[in-house]
Design a protein around this motif. Structure first.
Motif, PDB file in Angstrom:
ATOM      1  N   PHE A   1      -9.091  -5.485  -9.285  1.00  0.00           N
ATOM      2  CA  PHE A   1      -8.251  -5.770 -10.441  1.00  0.00           C
ATOM      3  C   PHE A   1      -7.985  -7.272 -10.543  1.00  0.00           C
TER       4      PHE A   1
ATOM      5  N   PHE B   1       4.401  -2.846 -13.362  1.00  0.00           N
ATOM      6  CA  PHE B   1       5.401  -3.562 -12.581  1.00  0.00           C
ATOM      7  C   PHE B   1       6.732  -3.667 -13.315  1.00  0.00           C
ATOM      8  N   GLY B   2       7.801  -3.631 -12.529  1.00  0.00           N
ATOM      9  CA  GLY B   2       9.112  -3.951 -13.051  1.00  0.00           C
ATOM     10  C   GLY B   2       9.287  -5.450 -13.184  1.00  0.00           C
ATOM     11  N   PRO B   3      10.439  -5.894 -13.731  1.00  0.00           N
ATOM     12  CA  PRO B   3      10.658  -7.320 -13.982  1.00  0.00           C
ATOM     13  C   PRO B   3      11.031  -8.116 -12.743  1.00  0.00           C
TER      14      PRO B   3
ATOM     15  N   LEU C   1      -1.588  -5.899 -15.841  1.00  0.00           N
ATOM     16  CA  LEU C   1      -3.016  -5.736 -15.625  1.00  0.00           C
ATOM     17  C   LEU C   1      -3.794  -6.511 -16.676  1.00  0.00           C
TER      18      LEU C   1
ATOM     19  N   GLU D   1      -4.319   1.435 -12.359  1.00  0.00           N
ATOM     20  CA  GLU D   1      -3.461   0.356 -12.831  1.00  0.00           C
ATOM     21  C   GLU D   1      -2.032   0.560 -12.360  1.00  0.00           C
TER      22      GLU D   1
ATOM     23  N   GLU E   1       8.369 -13.100 -15.273  1.00  0.00           N
ATOM     24  CA  GLU E   1       8.018 -11.713 -15.575  1.00  0.00           C
ATOM     25  C   GLU E   1       7.298 -11.054 -14.396  1.00  0.00           C
ATOM     26  N   GLY E   2       7.159  -9.737 -14.492  1.00  0.00           N
ATOM     27  CA  GLY E   2       6.342  -9.009 -13.535  1.00  0.00           C
ATOM     28  C   GLY E   2       4.866  -9.163 -13.858  1.00  0.00           C
ATOM     29  N   LEU E   3       4.016  -8.582 -13.021  1.00  0.00           N
ATOM     30  CA  LEU E   3       2.577  -8.669 -13.223  1.00  0.00           C
ATOM     31  C   LEU E   3       2.116  -7.671 -14.277  1.00  0.00           C
TER      32      LEU E   3
ATOM     33  N   PHE F   1       9.356  -6.859  -6.267  1.00  0.00           N
ATOM     34  CA  PHE F   1       8.818  -6.119  -7.401  1.00  0.00           C
ATOM     35  C   PHE F   1       8.584  -4.665  -7.021  1.00  0.00           C
TER      36      PHE F   1
ATOM     37  N   GLY G   1       2.890 -18.988  -2.347  1.00  0.00           N
ATOM     38  CA  GLY G   1       1.645 -19.183  -1.610  1.00  0.00           C
ATOM     39  C   GLY G   1       1.140 -17.953  -0.876  1.00  0.00           C
ATOM     40  N   MET G   2       1.865 -16.828  -0.993  1.00  0.00           N
ATOM     41  CA  MET G   2       1.452 -15.650  -0.229  1.00  0.00           C
ATOM     42  C   MET G   2       1.159 -14.443  -1.117  1.00  0.00           C
ATOM     43  N   GLY G   3       1.241 -14.606  -2.401  1.00  0.00           N
ATOM     44  CA  GLY G   3       0.961 -13.489  -3.278  1.00  0.00           C
ATOM     45  C   GLY G   3       1.980 -12.382  -3.113  1.00  0.00           C
ATOM     46  N   LEU G   4       1.563 -11.166  -3.401  1.00  0.00           N
ATOM     47  CA  LEU G   4       2.429 -10.004  -3.244  1.00  0.00           C
ATOM     48  C   LEU G   4       2.038  -9.272  -1.971  1.00  0.00           C
TER      49      LEU G   4
ATOM     50  N   TYR H   1       6.982  -4.483  -3.393  1.00  0.00           N
ATOM     51  CA  TYR H   1       6.325  -5.687  -2.934  1.00  0.00           C
ATOM     52  C   TYR H   1       7.364  -6.802  -2.834  1.00  0.00           C
TER      53      TYR H   1
ATOM     54  N   GLN I   1       0.533 -13.026 -14.409  1.00  0.00           N
ATOM     55  CA  GLN I   1       1.995 -13.113 -14.360  1.00  0.00           C
ATOM     56  C   GLN I   1       2.450 -14.326 -15.147  1.00  0.00           C
TER      57      GLN I   1
ATOM     58  N   TYR J   1      -4.690  -9.314 -12.242  1.00  0.00           N
ATOM     59  CA  TYR J   1      -3.394  -9.246 -12.889  1.00  0.00           C
ATOM     60  C   TYR J   1      -2.975 -10.647 -13.322  1.00  0.00           C
TER      61      TYR J   1
ATOM     62  N   PHE K   1      -2.520  -1.129  -2.193  1.00  0.00           N
ATOM     63  CA  PHE K   1      -2.980  -2.242  -3.017  1.00  0.00           C
ATOM     64  C   PHE K   1      -2.777  -3.541  -2.235  1.00  0.00           C
ATOM     65  N   TYR K   2      -3.777  -4.435  -2.313  1.00  0.00           N
ATOM     66  CA  TYR K   2      -3.709  -5.724  -1.635  1.00  0.00           C
ATOM     67  C   TYR K   2      -3.918  -6.818  -2.678  1.00  0.00           C
ATOM     68  N   PHE K   3      -3.106  -7.866  -2.568  1.00  0.00           N
ATOM     69  CA  PHE K   3      -3.158  -8.934  -3.563  1.00  0.00           C
ATOM     70  C   PHE K   3      -3.565 -10.257  -2.916  1.00  0.00           C
ATOM     71  N   GLY K   4      -4.261 -11.080  -3.688  1.00  0.00           N
ATOM     72  CA  GLY K   4      -4.497 -12.453  -3.277  1.00  0.00           C
ATOM     73  C   GLY K   4      -3.241 -13.279  -3.473  1.00  0.00           C
ATOM     74  N   SER K   5      -3.320 -14.544  -3.109  1.00  0.00           N
ATOM     75  CA  SER K   5      -2.135 -15.410  -3.115  1.00  0.00           C
ATOM     76  C   SER K   5      -1.811 -15.953  -4.510  1.00  0.00           C
ATOM     77  N   GLY K   6      -2.681 -15.721  -5.465  1.00  0.00           N
ATOM     78  CA  GLY K   6      -2.411 -16.171  -6.835  1.00  0.00           C
ATOM     79  C   GLY K   6      -2.968 -17.549  -7.114  1.00  0.00           C
TER      80      GLY K   6
ATOM     81  N   PHE L   1      -3.698 -13.122 -10.364  1.00  0.00           N
ATOM     82  CA  PHE L   1      -3.818 -12.497  -9.049  1.00  0.00           C
ATOM     83  C   PHE L   1      -5.014 -11.553  -9.031  1.00  0.00           C
TER      84      PHE L   1
ATOM     85  N   LYS M   1     -10.021  -4.514 -14.900  1.00  0.00           N
ATOM     86  CA  LYS M   1     -10.295  -3.790 -13.667  1.00  0.00           C
ATOM     87  C   LYS M   1     -11.753  -3.358 -13.624  1.00  0.00           C
TER      88      LYS M   1
END
Lengths: 110, 115
Positions: free
Chosen positions: A34, B106-108, A46, B103, A42-44, B90, B40-43, B35, A38, A36, A98-103, A89, A49
């Motif tokens: 995916f 996410f909340g705010p 999508l 998918e 705000e939140g993330l 989050f 620098g560390m993402g989620l 999360y 941001q 995402y 779910f695993y995320f990168g650092s953005g 992200f 994907k």
């Protein structure tokens, strides 16, 4: 364990420039991938994907192709706009997690 | 639909205090997760749940508890807050497509500061 690595930012581009944000992953099995986005405060949300190898996800002019041979899912856009300024992200889903990168922060200047 | 809602939006705690971050969704999603987002560390995944009565640990579960008594609610409890828990939290929910979760919505977010 599973993980996602994406290029560090910030990335600063002029409007109408081409964008590539690199993302590579480590995972067992067959993860879903995916991107995402941001926006400030705000939140993330999508962006796009891909659920299997060679799938191409696309949305709002952004594209990314699931490359299993290079374990990559790079985000591309041919012509960025000021409104694309945000943090992006890369993420993967595998075995209920779910695993995320650092953005990567993208700044687009007019 | 309200989607995923979180309360409070902001919170300041003193070291050692406890609190609960609330999360609710009205989409009847099986999967819910928490999360934390640090610069620098993402989620990073704290805890997740694949249905009422079922919870499991993520990458960084220490110092946090969760429960899932209903499909709609997934509260996150900090039992004894520490400055290292200063972060943006989050909550997210997801549904299955073709046998796997897809998918996330996410909340705010909740911005927590521990002094």
């Amino acid at each position: 364990g599973d993980s996602v690595t994406q290029m560090e930012g910030p990335v600063t581009l002029s409007e109408e420039a081409c964008l590539t944000i690199n993302c590579t992953y480590t995972a067992t099995g067959y993860p879903s991938l995916f991107w995402y986005v941001q926006y400030p405060g705000e939140g993330l949300q999508l962006l796009l994907k891909a659920t299997k190898a060679d799938d191409k996800g696309s949305n709002k002019g952004f594209e990314a192709t699931y490359r299993k041979e290079t374990t990559s899912f790079h985000l591309e856009k041919g012509s960025v706009q000021v409104s694309d300024s945000a943090v992006y992200f890369c993420a993967l889903y595998n075995f209920n997690k779910f695993y995320f990168g650092s953005g990567t922060k993208l700044n687009v200047k007019p | 639909n309200a989607g995923v809602t979180q309360t409070p939006k902001f919170q300041v705690l003193k070291t050692g205090q406890s609190m609960t971050l609330q999360c609710a969704q009205d989409m009847n999603h099986e999967y819910m997760s928490w999360y934390r987002q640090d610069p620098g560390m993402g989620l990073r995944l704290i805890h997740y749940s694949v249905g009422a009565g079922i919870t499991d640990q993520g990458e960084v579960p220490n110092g946090y508890n969760v429960s899932r008594s209903t499909t709609e609610d997934f509260p996150l409890r900090l039992l004894s807050a520490a400055p290292s828990q200063t972060s943006v939290y989050f909550c997210a929910s997801s549904y299955k497509v073709g046998g796997s979760y897809n998918e996330q919505f996410f909340g705010p977010g909740t911005r927590l500061t521990v002094l």
